[in-house]
Design an enzyme around this catalytic site. Structure first.
Site, short mmCIF file in Angstrom:
data_model
loop_
_atom_site.label_atom_id
_atom_site.label_comp_id
_atom_site.label_asym_id
_atom_site.label_seq_id
_atom_site.Cartn_x
_atom_site.Cartn_y
_atom_site.Cartn_z
N GLU A 130 0.82 -1.22 0.00
CA GLU A 130 0.00 0.00 0.00
C GLU A 130 0.86 1.28 0.00
O GLU A 130 0.64 2.20 0.79
CB GLU A 130 -0.96 -0.01 1.18
CG GLU A 130 -1.95 -1.16 1.11
CD GLU A 130 -3.06 -1.11 2.14
OE1 GLU A 130 -2.83 -0.60 3.24
OE2 GLU A 130 -4.17 -1.62 1.84
N ASP B 4 -8.44 -9.11 3.77
CA ASP B 4 -8.23 -8.01 4.72
C ASP B 4 -9.32 -7.94 5.78
O ASP B 4 -10.21 -7.10 5.68
CB ASP B 4 -8.18 -6.68 3.95
CG ASP B 4 -7.75 -5.53 4.83
OD1 ASP B 4 -7.25 -5.79 5.92
OD2 ASP B 4 -7.91 -4.37 4.40
N GLU C 295 -12.95 -2.65 11.73
CA GLU C 295 -12.86 -1.90 10.48
C GLU C 295 -13.97 -2.27 9.51
O GLU C 295 -14.57 -1.40 8.88
CB GLU C 295 -11.49 -2.14 9.82
CG GLU C 295 -11.35 -1.49 8.46
CD GLU C 295 -9.99 -1.69 7.81
OE1 GLU C 295 -9.07 -2.23 8.47
OE2 GLU C 295 -9.84 -1.28 6.65
C1 GCV Z 1 -2.90 0.33 8.40
C2 GCV Z 1 -6.20 -2.23 5.21
C3 GCV Z 1 -6.71 -1.05 5.98
C4 GCV Z 1 -5.60 -0.03 6.16
C5 GCV Z 1 -4.44 -0.70 6.88
C6 GCV Z 1 -3.98 -1.89 6.05
C7 GCV Z 1 -2.88 -2.67 6.72
O1 GCV Z 1 -5.91 -1.88 3.91
O2 GCV Z 1 -7.81 -0.51 5.32
O3 GCV Z 1 -6.11 1.04 6.91
O4 GCV Z 1 -3.38 0.19 7.09
O5 GCV Z 1 -5.06 -2.76 5.86
O6 GCV Z 1 -3.20 -3.61 7.40
O7 GCV Z 1 -1.73 -2.32 6.55
#
Ligand code: GCV
Length: 706
Positions: free
Chosen positions: A325, A399, A427
């Site tokens: 990411e 995720d 989340e």
């Molecule tokens: C901390 C997902 C979440 C992100 C998170 C990522 C991760 O994409 O939406 O907010 O980032 O996972 O676990 O690194």
């Protein structure tokens, strides 16, 4: 009203509250499961034994002071006992707390062999004879384990266990039991739904918010032993000397509770700061490269680690999100994950520190099925990682969805300790607005049989190291704490923090048992109330799956926000990682074909799991649309068509939330009024949201199915 009259009214109100106890009963949730509310019948617990009257806790240290404080506070609250501390066990009814080192009385008991078997963190609690007197003994090898034993004894009292013949030996199944905070340096929390960060960076190190200590105490009460205080999307300033001083203050506060401090680091920290504000690249150094094989880079990390340990001598290590990411990583320099992890590991090794290298990787440019990526990148590196490196993987391959099949990495890296990352913060499960008890979900993952070494190869046996004989073991939970008075936003979200800690210590505990404990410690010890709330909690996860993503549907939430439904989300011309990419609904059918006729993600599992998932006829219906693309009129086990079954699940989700509301109403007057109305309001929101999910998803999928 004149002032004299006002004073009289105040007095009457005060007397009323004193008599009814209403003022004392109002619970704002701050005390978590450690309120130690008085038992209705304190004497009953100790049938056949003397009421505790004194404690003997020999020697002195910051941790032992916490032990003394906790026993005193607990027994005062729970049993109304004004405990005194004595030097020796000189009469019946004493609690003796000590290690072989701190207590001659413990040494005299001859428990050395058993204690040795319990390891560094285990403890014994026994009803025993000491100096010819009946005593309750908490014995362990380390002082922090005495604290774990103390909390356990208090838990026994809180949950109304009789105390006359205790014989408990307990040790954690997993060595590193950590919270991961996704807290940013500006006080915001990524995926945090309970206010702002607990860490007041601008006040530290001069001012120590008492809450830091309360936080450490809560974690210690569960046996958690570490915390990563900052977001994996790490800001490199955390490594600046100024911040190390702030971290020293936090570490000093946590230490008496056995909580070690860890940090998330940005892999590019040795680089110069990024020119663009908010960039995920750049660092705090002055190097031109962050290549893990470059000698200058390696020296930079060595020096930085030395600097950290000079400030925090028991620092735990680094958590790293790399090449994921937008975060920088070794692949930016043509190196692989192990090159990056091992460089950090060699800097930490002399001090006993570890690296937790995350396996959350996916790449829109090269992957047609995101779910397969981590396995492809990490399995070939098995055996290449240094001995103080964990690979930390989320429970599922995408995720933290409401339900996923297990991540195929578990079982597939016999030479690399895998650390399981669970998400306590909700989340994708209604944030802190929905009541969703997560222990049943975590148990489903832990109990899942990977068949890596034949049947009996559950994820729990991978994590606790017994399957592959891992030299170190670990589990992490992404925290749901924040500055809200009740810590977690939703009162019931506290149960998820509690459950994570309890499962981290002992993954064999059942979700029901953990819920019972938590209810007794927070809401009520009335058996009917406990049963009622337990049933509500146990059904809540399945309800959420039903109204959000039943039958293996996934990631159809609002883009970015991940709260409400957005099944129509598409991002033409690129479809990667949109709702449409994940559900693939059209007039012919719905679901992601990850079977051998599709992306073949099923091949990443061990046989016979692979075949079971691959074949529509044997694939568990809960994962059906995760692994298969099926026509709307596909016949389900129930005899209904797929489309009818999807509708039935969405309906059932709403029905369960309605039942939860009805059930909650029956508790009016039987639990704390403040908590009652707080949860009542949250359930109202949950029903509204569940209805939106139901209506949106059925309208959207119905537009293809009908
Ligand atoms: C901390 C997902 C979440 C992100 C998170 C990522 C991760 O994409 O939406 O907010 O980032 O996972 O676990 O690194």
């Amino acid at each position: 009203m004149n002032s004299r009259h006002a004073f009289q009214v105040l007095c009457v109100v005060a007397v009323f509250f004193a008599l009814t106890g209403s003022a004392a009963r109002a619970n704002d949730g701050y005390g978590l499961w450690l309120n130690y509310d008085r038992l209705a019948d304190p004497a009953r617990l100790q049938t056949g034994r003397e009421i505790f009257s004194a404690a003997v806790v020999p020697s002195d240290s910051a941790t032992l002071r916490v032990v003394r404080e906790e026993i005193k506070r607990g027994l005062d609250g729970l049993l109304g006992i004004d405990l005194s501390f004595a030097e020796t066990v000189a009469h019946n009814g004493v609690i003796l707390v000590g290690t072989l080192r701190t207590s001659a009385a413990i040494r005299s008991l001859g428990w050395d062999t058993e204690l040795k078997e319990l390891g560094r963190e285990g403890f014994l609690i026994r009803s025993s004879q000491v100096n010819g007197h009946r005593a309750t003994v908490i014995a362990a090898n380390e002082e922090v384990s005495l604290l774990y034993g103390t909390f356990h004894l208090l838990r026994l009292i809180q949950t109304k266990r009789t105390l006359d013949k205790i014989d408990i030996a307990s040790r954690p199944h997993v060595q590193y039991r950590l919270l991961n905070h996704w807290d940013n340096m500006d006080g915001s929390i990524e995926r945090g739904y309970a206010g702002r960060s607990l860490w007041q960076w601008d006040e530290l190190p001069a001012k120590i918010d008492p809450r830091y200590q309360h936080y450490a105490r809560a974690n210690a009460s569960l046996g958690l032993n570490g915390t990563v205080v900052n977001n994996v999307n790490a800001n490199p300033i955390i490594l600046q000397p100024e911040y190390l001083e702030k971290l020293r203050a936090l570490a000093d506060t946590f230490r008496p509770y056995g909580i070690k401090l860890f940090l998330s680091i940005r892999f590019s920290s040795p680089l110069r700061p990024a020119r663009q504000a908010g960039s995920r690249r750049g660092g705090i150094g002055d190097l031109e490269t962050a290549d893990p094989l470059d000698p200058e880079v390696r020296q930079w990390w060595k020096d930085k680690v030395k600097e950290i340990y000079a400030v925090i001598p028991d620092f735990g290590g680094f958590l790293v999100k790399a090449n994921s990411e937008g975060m920088p990583g070794p692949q930016d320099y043509g190196r692989h994950h192990a090159d990056g992890a091992n460089m950090l590991a060699s800097a930490l090794k002399p001090y006993g520190g570890i690296v937790m290298w995350r396996a959350f990787v996916y790449d829109a440019k090269t992957d047609s099925d995101r779910a397969k990526r981590a396995y492809k990148e990490f399995v070939p590196l098995d055996g290449v990682f240094a001995s103080n490196v964990f690979v930390q993987a989320k429970n599922g391959p995408i995720d933290f969805q409401p339900r996923e099949p297990v991540h195929p990495l578990f079982g597939a890296m016999p030479k690399t300790p895998l650390m399981l990352e669970l998400q306590i913060t909700q989340e994708y499960l209604g944030h802190s607005k929905h009541l969703v008890y997560l222990a049943p979900m975590w148990k489903e993952y832990l109990d899942f049989d990977t068949h890596a070494k034949g049947s009996g190869s559950s994820v729990a046996t991978v994590i606790d190291g017994s399957l592959h004989d891992y030299a170190m073991t670990g589990i992490a939970g992404v925290a749901n704490t924040g500055s809200d008075r009740n810590w977690c936003g939703h009162f019931f979200a506290q149960a998820n923090w509690y459950a994570f800690g309890r499962l981290a210590w002992d993954h064999q505990l059942s979700a029901e048992t953990i819920a019972d404990e938590w209810i007794c410690m927070t809401l009520s010890r009335d058996e009917q109330v406990v049963r009622t709330v337990n049933a509500m909690m146990m059904g809540s996860w399945e309800a959420c799956i039903n109204y959000m993503t039943p039958l293996g549907l996934h990631h159809i939430m609002q883009a970015g926000f991940h709260y409400g439904p957005q099944p129509s989300y598409a991002n033409a011309p690129r479809q990667d990682w949109t709702s449409v990419y994940y559900h693939r609904a059209d007039k012919h059918g719905v679901g992601f074909d990850r079977s051998s006729t599709g992306s073949n993600a099923t091949s990443q599992y061990f046989s016979p799991v692979r075949e079971r998932f691959d074949n529509v006829a044997t694939c568990p219906e809960k994962y059906l649309l995760w692994f298969h693309h099926l026509p709307w009129d596909h016949k389900m086990a129930s005899g209904r068509t797929l489309w009818q079954e999807i509708q039935r699940h969405y309906d059932a989700g709403i029905e369960t939330v309605k039942q939860m509301q009805t059930t909650w109403e029956t508790l009016k007057g039987r639990i704390d009024p403040e908590i009652f109305s707080h949860v009542q309001g949250k359930l109202e929101t949950q029903l509204q949201d569940a209805t939106i999910w139901h209506d949106t998803c059925l309208a959207y999928f119905g537009s293809f199915a009908n």
